[in-house]
Write an enzyme that holds these catalytic residues in place. Sequence first.
Site, PDB file in Angstrom:
ATOM      1  N   GLU A  94      63.967 -35.502  29.051  1.00 19.41           N
ATOM      2  CA  GLU A  94      64.033 -36.918  28.707  1.00 19.41           C
ATOM      3  C   GLU A  94      64.613 -37.097  27.300  1.00 19.41           C
ATOM      4  O   GLU A  94      64.383 -36.271  26.424  1.00 19.41           O
ATOM      5  CB  GLU A  94      62.639 -37.539  28.810  1.00 19.41           C
ATOM      6  CG  GLU A  94      62.193 -37.566  30.271  1.00 19.41           C
ATOM      7  CD  GLU A  94      60.763 -38.023  30.515  1.00 19.41           C
ATOM      8  OE1 GLU A  94      60.512 -38.532  31.608  1.00 19.41           O
ATOM      9  OE2 GLU A  94      59.908 -37.867  29.631  1.00 19.41           O
ATOM     10  N   CYS A 107      66.119 -39.805  20.182  1.00 13.10           N
ATOM     11  CA  CYS A 107      65.067 -38.793  20.183  1.00 13.10           C
ATOM     12  C   CYS A 107      65.439 -37.808  21.290  1.00 13.10           C
ATOM     13  O   CYS A 107      65.443 -38.166  22.469  1.00 13.10           O
ATOM     14  CB  CYS A 107      63.728 -39.467  20.456  1.00 13.10           C
ATOM     15  SG  CYS A 107      62.365 -38.319  20.629  1.00 13.10           S
ATOM     16  N   CYS A 114      57.507 -27.196  27.437  1.00 15.53           N
ATOM     17  CA  CYS A 114      57.178 -26.683  26.104  1.00 15.53           C
ATOM     18  C   CYS A 114      56.200 -25.533  26.253  1.00 15.53           C
ATOM     19  O   CYS A 114      55.341 -25.556  27.127  1.00 15.53           O
ATOM     20  CB  CYS A 114      56.555 -27.789  25.251  1.00 15.53           C
ATOM     21  SG  CYS A 114      56.389 -27.347  23.505  1.00 15.53           S
ATOM     22  N   CYS A 118      49.705 -28.247  22.720  1.00 15.19           N
ATOM     23  CA  CYS A 118      49.017 -29.287  21.951  1.00 15.19           C
ATOM     24  C   CYS A 118      48.218 -30.170  22.912  1.00 15.19           C
ATOM     25  O   CYS A 118      48.770 -30.682  23.882  1.00 15.19           O
ATOM     26  CB  CYS A 118      50.022 -30.109  21.153  1.00 15.19           C
ATOM     27  SG  CYS A 118      51.024 -29.102  20.046  1.00 15.19           S
ATOM     28  N   CYS A 121      49.379 -33.878  23.822  1.00 14.94           N
ATOM     29  CA  CYS A 121      50.785 -34.142  24.162  1.00 14.94           C
ATOM     30  C   CYS A 121      51.040 -33.948  25.649  1.00 14.94           C
ATOM     31  O   CYS A 121      50.667 -32.934  26.234  1.00 14.94           O
ATOM     32  CB  CYS A 121      51.681 -33.209  23.354  1.00 14.94           C
ATOM     33  SG  CYS A 121      53.435 -33.435  23.715  1.00 14.94           S
ATOM     34  N   GLY A 165      59.810 -30.181  23.931  1.00 15.36           N
ATOM     35  CA  GLY A 165      60.066 -28.823  23.461  1.00 15.36           C
ATOM     36  C   GLY A 165      59.840 -28.616  21.976  1.00 15.36           C
ATOM     37  O   GLY A 165      59.652 -29.568  21.222  1.00 15.36           O
ATOM     38  N   GLU A 166      59.832 -27.351  21.589  1.00 17.80           N
ATOM     39  CA  GLU A 166      59.666 -26.982  20.188  1.00 17.80           C
ATOM     40  C   GLU A 166      61.021 -26.457  19.685  1.00 17.80           C
ATOM     41  O   GLU A 166      61.430 -25.343  20.051  1.00 17.80           O
ATOM     42  CB  GLU A 166      58.562 -25.912  20.072  1.00 17.80           C
ATOM     43  CG  GLU A 166      58.443 -25.256  18.713  1.00 17.80           C
ATOM     44  CD  GLU A 166      58.459 -26.215  17.526  1.00 17.80           C
ATOM     45  OE1 GLU A 166      57.653 -27.173  17.510  1.00 17.80           O
ATOM     46  OE2 GLU A 166      59.288 -26.021  16.619  1.00 17.80           O
ATOM     47  N   SER A 197      61.821 -31.887  13.996  1.00 17.25           N
ATOM     48  CA  SER A 197      60.368 -31.928  13.927  1.00 17.25           C
ATOM     49  C   SER A 197      59.789 -30.680  14.586  1.00 17.25           C
ATOM     50  O   SER A 197      60.152 -30.337  15.705  1.00 17.25           O
ATOM     51  CB  SER A 197      59.862 -33.180  14.655  1.00 17.25           C
ATOM     52  OG  SER A 197      58.459 -33.169  14.719  1.00 17.25           O
ATOM     53  N   SER A 220      54.626 -31.454  12.325  1.00 16.07           N
ATOM     54  CA  SER A 220      53.523 -32.152  12.992  1.00 16.07           C
ATOM     55  C   SER A 220      52.228 -31.492  12.550  1.00 16.07           C
ATOM     56  O   SER A 220      51.878 -30.426  13.038  1.00 16.07           O
ATOM     57  CB  SER A 220      53.681 -32.038  14.510  1.00 16.07           C
ATOM     58  OG  SER A 220      54.923 -32.575  14.883  1.00 16.07           O
ATOM     59  N   LEU A 221      51.565 -32.117  11.623  1.00 21.54           N
ATOM     60  CA  LEU A 221      50.420 -31.460  10.997  1.00 21.54           C
ATOM     61  C   LEU A 221      49.114 -31.816  11.724  1.00 21.54           C
ATOM     62  O   LEU A 221      48.410 -30.948  12.201  1.00 21.54           O
ATOM     63  CB  LEU A 221      50.367 -31.865   9.510  1.00 21.54           C
ATOM     64  CG  LEU A 221      49.464 -31.029   8.629  1.00 21.54           C
ATOM     65  CD1 LEU A 221      49.880 -29.571   8.620  1.00 21.54           C
ATOM     66  CD2 LEU A 221      49.448 -31.591   7.206  1.00 21.54           C
ATOM     67  N   HIS A 222      48.775 -33.072  11.741  1.00 22.02           N
ATOM     68  CA  HIS A 222      47.610 -33.607  12.455  1.00 22.02           C
ATOM     69  C   HIS A 222      46.257 -33.157  11.910  1.00 22.02           C
ATOM     70  O   HIS A 222      45.244 -33.818  12.161  1.00 22.02           O
ATOM     71  CB  HIS A 222      47.678 -33.342  13.962  1.00 22.02           C
ATOM     72  CG  HIS A 222      48.912 -33.902  14.595  1.00 22.02           C
ATOM     73  ND1 HIS A 222      49.304 -35.201  14.445  1.00 22.02           N
ATOM     74  CD2 HIS A 222      49.864 -33.323  15.369  1.00 22.02           C
ATOM     75  CE1 HIS A 222      50.435 -35.409  15.100  1.00 22.02           C
ATOM     76  NE2 HIS A 222      50.808 -34.285  15.654  1.00 22.02           N
ATOM     77  N   ASN A 296      49.555 -42.286  21.208  1.00 22.27           N
ATOM     78  CA  ASN A 296      49.987 -42.798  22.511  1.00 22.27           C
ATOM     79  C   ASN A 296      49.168 -42.102  23.585  1.00 22.27           C
ATOM     80  O   ASN A 296      49.366 -40.921  23.836  1.00 22.27           O
ATOM     81  CB  ASN A 296      51.469 -42.521  22.711  1.00 22.27           C
ATOM     82  CG  ASN A 296      52.281 -43.137  21.591  1.00 22.27           C
ATOM     83  OD1 ASN A 296      52.168 -44.320  21.330  1.00 22.27           O
ATOM     84  ND2 ASN A 296      53.048 -42.327  20.904  1.00 22.27           N
ATOM     85  N   CYS A 339      56.234 -41.009  21.445  1.00 25.99           N
ATOM     86  CA  CYS A 339      55.917 -39.623  21.092  1.00 25.99           C
ATOM     87  C   CYS A 339      54.834 -39.064  21.985  1.00 25.99           C
ATOM     88  O   CYS A 339      53.791 -39.686  22.170  1.00 25.99           O
ATOM     89  CB  CYS A 339      55.350 -39.530  19.681  1.00 25.99           C
ATOM     90  SG  CYS A 339      56.535 -39.723  18.392  1.00 25.99           S
TER      91      CYS A 339
HETATM   92  N1  SAH Z   1      57.419 -29.745  19.129  1.00 31.37           N
HETATM   93  C1  SAH Z   1      57.891 -30.606  18.077  1.00 31.37           C
HETATM   94  C2  SAH Z   1      58.621 -31.840  18.571  1.00 31.37           C
HETATM   95  C3  SAH Z   1      58.055 -32.624  19.731  1.00 31.37           C
HETATM   96  S1  SAH Z   1      56.656 -33.674  19.495  1.00 31.37           S
HETATM   97  C4  SAH Z   1      56.750 -30.996  17.189  1.00 31.37           C
HETATM   98  O1  SAH Z   1      55.615 -30.645  17.484  1.00 31.37           O
HETATM   99  O2  SAH Z   1      56.977 -31.597  16.150  1.00 31.37           O
HETATM  100  C5  SAH Z   1      57.140 -35.028  18.547  1.00 31.37           C
HETATM  101  C6  SAH Z   1      55.982 -35.656  17.763  1.00 31.37           C
HETATM  102  O3  SAH Z   1      55.095 -36.392  18.616  1.00 31.37           O
HETATM  103  C7  SAH Z   1      55.113 -34.611  17.084  1.00 31.37           C
HETATM  104  O4  SAH Z   1      54.816 -35.023  15.784  1.00 31.37           O
HETATM  105  C8  SAH Z   1      53.850 -34.625  17.938  1.00 31.37           C
HETATM  106  O5  SAH Z   1      52.771 -34.136  17.246  1.00 31.37           O
HETATM  107  C9  SAH Z   1      53.756 -36.081  18.302  1.00 31.37           C
HETATM  108  N2  SAH Z   1      52.905 -36.354  19.457  1.00 31.37           N
HETATM  109  C10 SAH Z   1      52.680 -35.563  20.522  1.00 31.37           C
HETATM  110  N3  SAH Z   1      51.864 -36.184  21.391  1.00 31.37           N
HETATM  111  C11 SAH Z   1      51.582 -37.394  20.881  1.00 31.37           C
HETATM  112  C12 SAH Z   1      50.820 -38.523  21.333  1.00 31.37           C
HETATM  113  N4  SAH Z   1      50.195 -38.505  22.515  1.00 31.37           N
HETATM  114  N5  SAH Z   1      50.764 -39.616  20.538  1.00 31.37           N
HETATM  115  C13 SAH Z   1      51.432 -39.656  19.370  1.00 31.37           C
HETATM  116  N6  SAH Z   1      52.184 -38.642  18.891  1.00 31.37           N
HETATM  117  C14 SAH Z   1      52.254 -37.517  19.634  1.00 31.37           C
END
Ligand code: SAH
Length: 346
Positions: A94, A107, A114, A118, A121, A165-166, A197, A220-222, A296, A339
């Site tokens: 996508e 995007c 992937c 996570c 995701c 994907g990463e 990212s 993507s730290l979180h 999301n 995202c």
């Molecule tokens: N693998 C890469 C790129 C894909 S994810 C990465 O991890 O950065 C793109 C962004 O969306 C990342 O910051 C990820 O943490 C975030 N993301 C994933 N699932 C999400 C969700 N359900 N709601 C909001 N952001 C999310």
Amino acid sequence: MEIKKKDIRALTKEQLREFFAENGDKAFRGNQVYDWLWSKSLHSFDEMTNISKSTREMLAKNFVINHIEVDSMQKSNDGTIKNGIRLHDGLLVESVLIPTETRTTACVSSQVGCSLDCKFCATARLKRMRNLNPDEIYDQVVVIDKQSRLYHNRKLSNIVFMGMGEPLMNYNNVIKAIDKITSPEGLGMSAKRITLSTSGVPKMIKKMADDEVKFNLAVSLHSAIDEVRTSIMPFNEIFPLEDLAESLRYWYAKTKRKVTYEYVVWDGINDRKEDVQALVDFCKVIPSKVNLIEYNPIDDGMFQQASSRALDNYISNLEMNDIVVNVRRSRGKDIDAACGQLANKS
Ligand code: SAH
């Protein structure tokens, strides 16, 4: 027996020039064909109007032009467009067009599925099937640039590698695609308008620094607490925060460029005082800014967006420490294009 034809876009310009020179033509013909394939993004030899018919037939005998097709297109009421992209072997990824008042951002995906896991995701639910080729990444950008011109009367302005994907686990192909996107022989876009990212693969962050890449880096730290981060991003066990921090110091020493941290605040997961403090501390590793992203939902109720009070707590503490923080509203949510929602529902 039919011989499997080679994808012509797997050839470099030099290889294409050699092909013509070795086949009784001028090497220069390679430049012309290369221009049609990349800058003009043609998908058929027959449309190469400055190439003779016999040469076009010879090319078609030797090569195919693998390319993507838009399989489905959904438009959100905020102008976001989610494309289901069919690859030449039938797999789907996508790509999303995200418009704001002044910009259009693409995007793009870097892998089918992937390999990371996570917990929040949707893409993680698909297993990784394969890496995308450079041309498959490039073509997503071409598709979205066309849509931007058609629906928003302007060309594409920014690209984020935040689709499926990463990207750092498909580094070589991502770099080749970015080279083509930024080259005057491709799309001629500025690397400053591209953001990669990553979940944070320390070895590859150092490699990017060594390669002196010119695009932006987002991580993507979180969570900045190992225990918490590992519970939501299990690979953190293998690449803990100290290794990530060390790779970021290396990145900054070499590139002198800031990093952006993407961060979602969830109820009961990372909304405590110590979570906020850990992020503030982590932001001091190198110059950085924070994008607080809206969560999301991916329909399993395990994660819930934290209260606005928790969010305000993050914002005020970051600001008190002179760390720039942006709050990012999600776009395209109604069509699962935001995202973490990319998962080929169709
Ligand atoms: N693998 C890469 C790129 C894909 S994810 C990465 O991890 O950065 C793109 C962004 O969306 C990342 O910051 C990820 O943490 C975030 N993301 C994933 N699932 C999400 C969700 N359900 N709601 C909001 N952001 C999310």
